[in-house]
Design a protein around this motif. Structure first.
Motif, mmCIF file in Angstrom:
data_model
loop_
_atom_site.group_PDB
_atom_site.id
_atom_site.type_symbol
_atom_site.label_atom_id
_atom_site.label_comp_id
_atom_site.label_asym_id
_atom_site.label_seq_id
_atom_site.Cartn_x
_atom_site.Cartn_y
_atom_site.Cartn_z
ATOM 1 N N LYS A 489 40.442 38.807 64.179
ATOM 2 C CA LYS A 489 41.315 37.629 64.217
ATOM 3 C C LYS A 489 40.556 36.425 63.650
ATOM 4 O O LYS A 489 39.978 35.623 64.370
ATOM 5 N N ALA A 490 40.550 36.365 62.340
ATOM 6 C CA ALA A 490 39.891 35.257 61.644
ATOM 7 C C ALA A 490 40.886 34.614 60.688
ATOM 8 O O ALA A 490 41.846 35.251 60.245
ATOM 9 N N ASP A 491 40.647 33.378 60.371
ATOM 10 C CA ASP A 491 41.552 32.612 59.522
ATOM 11 C C ASP A 491 41.153 32.766 58.056
ATOM 12 O O ASP A 491 40.034 32.395 57.676
ATOM 13 N N LEU A 492 42.043 33.341 57.237
ATOM 14 C CA LEU A 492 41.783 33.451 55.803
ATOM 15 C C LEU A 492 42.123 32.112 55.161
ATOM 16 O O LEU A 492 43.289 31.769 54.978
ATOM 17 N N VAL A 493 41.092 31.362 54.792
ATOM 18 C CA VAL A 493 41.269 29.986 54.341
ATOM 19 C C VAL A 493 41.668 29.917 52.872
ATOM 20 O O VAL A 493 42.554 29.149 52.488
ATOM 21 N N LYS A 494 41.027 30.712 52.036
ATOM 22 C CA LYS A 494 41.255 30.610 50.590
ATOM 23 C C LYS A 494 40.808 31.914 49.941
ATOM 24 O O LYS A 494 39.890 32.584 50.435
ATOM 25 N N SER A 495 41.455 32.284 48.841
ATOM 26 C CA SER A 495 41.094 33.547 48.206
ATOM 27 C C SER A 495 41.512 33.551 46.744
ATOM 28 O O SER A 495 42.375 32.781 46.322
ATOM 29 N N PHE A 496 40.885 34.451 45.989
ATOM 30 C CA PHE A 496 41.342 34.740 44.633
ATOM 31 C C PHE A 496 41.174 36.225 44.380
ATOM 32 O O PHE A 496 40.401 36.908 45.061
ATOM 33 N N VAL A 497 41.921 36.750 43.405
ATOM 34 C CA VAL A 497 41.821 38.167 43.052
ATOM 35 C C VAL A 497 41.570 38.292 41.558
ATOM 36 O O VAL A 497 42.021 37.465 40.763
ATOM 37 N N VAL A 498 40.837 39.368 41.197
ATOM 38 C CA VAL A 498 40.463 39.633 39.805
ATOM 39 C C VAL A 498 40.551 41.138 39.572
ATOM 40 O O VAL A 498 40.590 41.930 40.523
ATOM 41 N N PRO A 499 40.566 41.586 38.321
ATOM 42 C CA PRO A 499 40.641 43.035 38.060
ATOM 43 C C PRO A 499 39.363 43.753 38.487
ATOM 44 O O PRO A 499 38.255 43.314 38.186
ATOM 45 N N ALA A 500 39.527 44.885 39.153
ATOM 46 C CA ALA A 500 38.371 45.656 39.612
ATOM 47 C C ALA A 500 37.534 46.165 38.448
ATOM 48 O O ALA A 500 36.310 46.290 38.558
ATOM 49 N N TYR A 501 38.181 46.427 37.303
ATOM 50 C CA TYR A 501 37.440 47.009 36.187
ATOM 51 C C TYR A 501 36.455 46.028 35.555
ATOM 52 O O TYR A 501 35.669 46.413 34.693
ATOM 53 N N THR A 502 36.468 44.782 35.975
ATOM 54 C CA THR A 502 35.473 43.825 35.472
ATOM 55 C C THR A 502 34.132 43.988 36.198
ATOM 56 O O THR A 502 33.148 43.380 35.799
ATOM 57 N N PHE A 503 34.110 44.784 37.269
ATOM 58 C CA PHE A 503 32.868 45.068 37.981
ATOM 59 C C PHE A 503 32.267 46.351 37.425
ATOM 60 O O PHE A 503 32.978 47.336 37.228
ATOM 61 N N ASP A 504 30.963 46.352 37.194
ATOM 62 C CA ASP A 504 30.302 47.529 36.644
ATOM 63 C C ASP A 504 30.487 48.731 37.546
ATOM 64 O O ASP A 504 30.355 48.638 38.776
#
Length: 801
Positions: A489-504
Motif C-alpha cells: 500500500k504505497a502511493d504511486l506519485v509519478k511514472s513513465f513507460v518506454v519500450p522494453a526493447y530499448t534495454f539491452d
C-alpha cells in the motif's frame, strides 16, 4: 561479353567454376553475394577463412560502384564482426572483375563520423562518393581490374599467385564498443574450453567466463592492463580473487591453460587488442553483456540505457525538488556496475550495493577513473538474503531512523527473473531466498518474480522511504498480483513507460515503467496515468493503467455463450484463457479442439456464431504494440447487443480471417454458394451460406444438424462488409479455375495452394502467381478497412478502456 544473357545466380556459378574451381565458393556470408574460401574439413576448430567477398551484377555494370556498394553493405551490417574478413574484396559482372585489398579500405569501417545508415545502392550520398574515390584510385593504381576475354591469363595468374592464405598478411580485426560482445561469443567457442576451470562449479561461486574474456581483451602482450579487474591475464595463466587473508597476507588463485595456450594464441592472433583506450571504461562498465542470461535475470545484471537514466532522474527532481540530491539519501541496492547512478552529483549521499564481488571491483575501477562515487559507499551485499547489519554504519543509521528513512530514495533497476522464465530446475535464487520465505504468503503468486521480492522487503523493512524503480507493469495490471497490491500500500506519485526493447538483452514488445512510490502514504493502487516515451526519448502522450478484477474480463463474457451440446458444432474457438494483447496469438478458429495439445476454448455452433464473431474481431482487429501489450480485454457494456451492423461486420471479419482446414474435417465455413464461385462440384456442406441467407431449415432437415431453432431472415451487411465478401468471392472464383482445386477448400487451404510451404514447413509469405497476389492483397485491404471501422466500437462498447 563473356557471360551474356544469364541470371545473376548462373553468373556466380560460372565465375566460380571458371576461375575459382579449386576453392570453396559455397559459403554464405551475411548479405555478401559471393564468397571464396579455402576448403576446410568438418573437424577443424577455427572459422573457415575467406579469401574474397564480392558483389555480383549480371550484364555490364560500373565495377567501381559495385565494390562501393559491397563496402557499404559490409559496413552497415558490420559483417566483419561476425565473420573474419578476407584479404580481398571485389566485384564482377558479365565481362570483368576487379579486386581491392581489404587492408586498403578497412579503416573506413572504424570512422566515428561515417553514416552507415545510408542505402548502399544510393550512388548520390556523400558516403558513397567518399568510398568511391578511395576505391577507384586504389584499383587504377594497382591494376586490379581484369576483363575476362582480354585478360584471361593474367586474371588466372593473379588468382593463383594471390589467393593463398597469408599472402597479404592477416588483417587483424579491430575491437571497439560495437563488436566486443560478438568477439566474446567467438571466444566462448575457441578459448573458454581450453581454460582449466570447471565452469559449473565456478558459476555457483559467482565466477563467470566473461571476466576471463575481459582480462584477455584489455591486455597487451598477454598481460592485463587494468589492475582492478577481478581476473587478470599474467602471460601464460590467469590470476583471480586477489585479497588479503585473515593473517594479513596477500593471496590469490591461479588457473592455467589445458592446451599450453595454443588456442588462446591462435584466437588472439586474429584480433587487434587492446581496443582504443577511449573504449576501455565503456567495455568494463558493460560487463553485464558478458554475463550468462540466466545469471543476468537472477542477479539483475542489466544495463539501464543512459537516455532512461537521465529521464528517471528528471522525474525524481520533479517529485522531490531541485535540491533533492542534497536533501535525500540514495541507495541502489541492485547496482550491478552502477550505471543507474550516472549523473548524480552528491557522492556523499549515494550508496551502491550489488551481489557480485566482480561488479564491486568494476565500480571501484570506475571510481579510480573518475566515477562520482565513494569507495566505502560501494559494497557487496545480497539484498534478498543479507541482514541490514552488514551495511555500512552510516547507511544503517538512515534505515534505523524513521525521519531519515523519509529522506531515503531506493533507486533501482532490479532483477526481473521469474520461476517460469528459467524453469523449475533453474529457479535457485528466484524463489529461494530469505526474503521470499518471509513474504511469499503475503504477496501470493507475485512472489515468483524477483523484483516483487525487492519491493516487498523495501516496503516492509524500510518503511517511509521513496522508491524509484524500473520494472514491468505486472504489479499494476496483472491479475495474479492482487495479493501483492493488497500488501503493498504505497502511493504511486509519478511514472513513465518506454519500450522494453530499448534495454539491452530484453526480448519482447512490452512496456517497462519507471515508477516513483511514496511508501509513507498508505493507499491501494487502482489506476494511474503514465507519460509515454518512444525509443528515441520523444514524449508521445499518456497511457492509463488500472487494476481489473477477473469478473470484468472478456473471457468471462464469452464463457456465457458456451454451447450446451458439444456434438452440434462447426468449429472451435481456441485461446479463451488469456485476456490481454500478448495472448492474442493463441486465439484461433479451428475445426476441432483435438488440433491443440492443451485446448482451452469453446465449441462454435449456429447459436453462438455471432458472439464468437464479435469476440474474435475484438481480439484480432487491433495490432499488438509495445504499449498495449498488457492491456486487458474486458466484459463489455450492453451497447453491442443492439448494434446489428457491428455484429455482422465482426462476422464478416471472422469468415475471412480463420484457420479452418479441410484436412481436419468438414468445412462448414464456405461463405458462398456453388453458383457464386462457379464451383466444379457441389460443396460437401452449405451451412455458412445458408446461415448468412437465413435458409437453415427447422427440425433436422439441414445439411448440418437437427437444429430446433434457426435463422429465417438473411443477414444485412454494411458496405464495408460487402466489399470484403466481393473480394473474397473473386478469390474463390479464381481458385476454382485451378485444375487440381479442392472443391471444399477453406480460405486457409486456398492460401496454402498458391503460396506453398518452405523447407521448414511454414507457409510462404507470397506466391509467384501474380493474379492470386492481386486478389489476396485486395481481400487484405478490405479487411483492413473493416478493422478500422470496428476499432472505435471496441472502445465504445467497453471491450477495451
Amino acid at each position: 561479353m563473356k557471360y551474356s544473357n544469364i541470371r545473376e545466380e548462373e553468373l556466380k556459378n560460372k565465375v566460380a567454376q571458371d576461375y575459382f574451381g579449386i576453392y570453396d565458393c559455397t559459403k554464405i556470408v551475411g548479405n555478401v553475394d559471393f564468397c571464396v574460401c579455402m576448403h576446410q574439413s568438418q573437424k577443424e576448430l577455427f572459422e573457415q577463412e575467406s579469401l574474397l567477398w564480392a558483389e555480383a551484377k549480371k550484364g555490364s555494370s560500373d565495377i567501381y560502384n559495385s565494390i562501393v556498394q559491397l563496402i557499404l553493405t559490409i559496413g552497415k551490417a558490420r559483417t566483419f564482426d561476425k565473420f573474419l574478413p578476407p584479404p580481398m574484396l571485389g566485384a564482377f559482372d558479365g565481362d570483368k572483375i576487379a579486386f581491392i585489398p581489404y587492408n586498403e579500405i578497412h579503416d573506413i569501417f572504424y570512422q566515428n563520423d561515417f553514416n552507415w545508415n545510408v542505402t548502399p545502392s544510393d550512388y548520390e550520398t556523400k558516403e558513397f562518393k567518399i568510398v568511391h574515390e578511395k576505391v577507384k584510385s586504389t584499383i587504377d593504381q594497382k591494376t586490379l581490374l581484369f576483363n575476362y576475354d582480354k585478360d584471361d591469363r593474367e586474371l588466372k595468374n593473379f588468382i593463383k599467385s594471390n589467393f593463398v592464405v597469408g599472402k597479404f598478411g592477416l588483417t587483424k580485426t579491430k575491437i571497439d564498443k560495437n563488436n566486443f560482445t560478438v568477439i566474446y561469443n567467438k571466444w566462448l567457442q575457441s578459448v573458454k574450453p581450453t581454460i582449466a576451470v570447471n565452469w559449473d562449479i565456478a558459476k555457483k561461486g559467482g565466477i563467470i567466463d566473461g571476466d576471463f574474456y575481459l582480462a584477455d581483451l584489455l591486455s597487451q602482450e598477454n598481460n592485463t592492463l587494468k589492475e582492478k579487474l577481478f581476473v587478470l591475464l599474467r602471460n601464460d595463466h590467469y590470476e583471480l580473487d586477489r585479497k588479503f587473508d585473515d593473517a594479513g597476507m596477500f593471496s590469490s588463485k591461479r588457473t592455467d591453460f589445458s592446451d599450453n595456450q595454443v588456442a588462446h594464441t591462435q584466437f588472439w592472433n586474429r584480433y587487434d587488442r587492446p581496443p582504443k583506450e577511449e573504449y576501455w571504461d565503456y567495455i568494463v562498465e558493460r560487463r553485464d553483456l558478458l554475463v550468462p542470461q540466466d545469471v543476468r535475470e537472477r542477479k539483475g545484471s542489466f544495463f539501464t540505457p543512459q537516455i532512461w537514466v537521465e529521464l528517471s532522474q528528471k522525474y525524481l527532481t520533479d517529485v522531490l525538488g531541485e535540491d533533492w540530491q542534497d536533501e535525500y539519501y540514495i541507495w541502489d541496492c541492485a547496482a550491478g556496475t552502477g550505471n543507474l547512478l550516472h549523473g548524480l552529483t552528491n557522492k556523499y549521499n549515494i550508496w551502491a550495493s550489488t551481489l557480485d564481488k566482480q561488479d564491486v571491483e568494476v565500480m571501484h575501477d570506475r571510481i579510480k577513473n573518475g566515477a562520482n562515487l565513494l569507495d566505502d559507499h560501494v559494497i557487496q551485499f545480497d539484498f534478498l538474503n543479507d541482514d541490514f547489519t552488514k551495511l555500512p554504519n552510516p547507511l544503517q543509521e538512515i534505515i534505523n531512523n524513521p525521519e531519515k528513512r523519509r529522506k531515503l530514495v531506493i533507486y533501482i533497476n532490479p532483477p526481473y527473473a521469474e520461476v517460469s522464465s528459467i524453469g523449475e530446475k533453474g529457479k535457485s535464487g528466484v524463489n529461494q531466498s530469505k526474503t521470499h520465505d518471509k513474504y511469499a504468503e503475503k504477496v501470493g503468486t507475485a512472489g515468483r518474480e524477483i523484483y516483487i521480492m525487492f519491493l516487498a522487503r523495501i516496503y516492509n523493512e524500510i518503511e517511509g522511504c521513496f522508491v524509484g524503480e524500473f520494472s514491468k507493469l505486472k504489479a499494476l495490471q496483472g491479475s495474479a498480483f492482487d495479493d501483492f497490491r493488497a500488501f503493498y500500500k504505497a502511493d504511486l506519485v509519478k511514472s513513465f513507460v518506454v519500450p522494453a526493447y530499448t534495454f539491452d538483452n530484453v526480448k519482447g514488445n512490452f512496456p517497462i515503467g519507471f515508477k516513483i512510490w511514496n511508501t509513507s502514504n498508505k493507499t491501494s493502487f487502482q489506476s494511474t496515468k503514465s507519460d509515454v516515451f518512444d525509443e528515441k526519448g520523444d514524449f508521445i502522450g499518456h497511457k492509463e493503467f488500472s487494476v481489473t478484477i477477473k469478473s470484468e474480463f472478456i473471457n468471462k463474457w464469452i464463457s456465457a455463450f458456451k454451447t450446451k451440446n458439444d456434438t452440434d458444432f462447426i468449429g472451435f474457438l481456441a485461446g479463451t484463457n488469456g485476456n490481454d494483447f500478448q495472448q492474442n496469438g493463441i486465439v484461433y478458429i479451428l475445426n476441432k479442439k483435438e488440433q491443440m495439445a492443451n485446448p482451452r476454448g469453446i465449441w462454435i455452433s449456429k447459436d453462438n456464431l455471432i458472439h464468437v464473431g464479435v469476440y474474435y474481431a475484438v481480439r484480432k482487429c487491433l495490432s499488438q504494440t509495445w504499449l498495449n501489450d498488457r492491456d486487458q480485454f474486458l466484459f463489455p457494456n450492453n451497447g453491442w447487443k443492439d448494434d446489428i451492423e457491428f455484429q455482422n461486420d465482426c462476422l464478416s471479419y471472422l469468415l475471412f480471417h480463420n484457420n479452418i482446414q479441410t484436412k481436419f474435417g468438414t468445412n462448414y465455413w464456405i461463405p458462398f454458394t456453388e453458383q457464386e464461385v462457379n464451383a466444379r462440384e457441389k460443396f460437401e456442406n452449405n451451412f455458412m451460406a445458408k446461415f448468412i441467407h437465413g435458409k437453415l431449415k427447422q427440425n433436422g432437415n439441414t445439411d448440418l444438424f437437427g437444429f430446433q431453432e434457426n435463422r429465417t431472415t438473411a443477414l444485412v451487411f454494411s458496405t464495408e462488409a460487402q466489399e470484403v465478401f466481393n473480394a473474397g468471392r473473386e478469390l474463390w472464383k479464381y481458385y476454382h479455375k485451378q485444375p487440381n482445386c479442392n472443391v471444399n477448400a477453406s480460405l486457409y487451404d486456398i492460401r496454402e495452394h498458391f503460396q506453398g510451404r518452405n523447407k521448414a514447413g511454414k507457409m510462404n509469405n507470397k506466391s509467384d502467381d501474380e493474379t492470386y497476389m492481386k486478389l489476396i492483397n485486395e481481400l487484405r485491404e478490405k479487411l483492413r478497412k473493416i478493422e478500422t471501422k470496428i476499432e472505435p466500437k471496441i472502445y465504445e462498447y467497453g471491450f477495451l478502456k
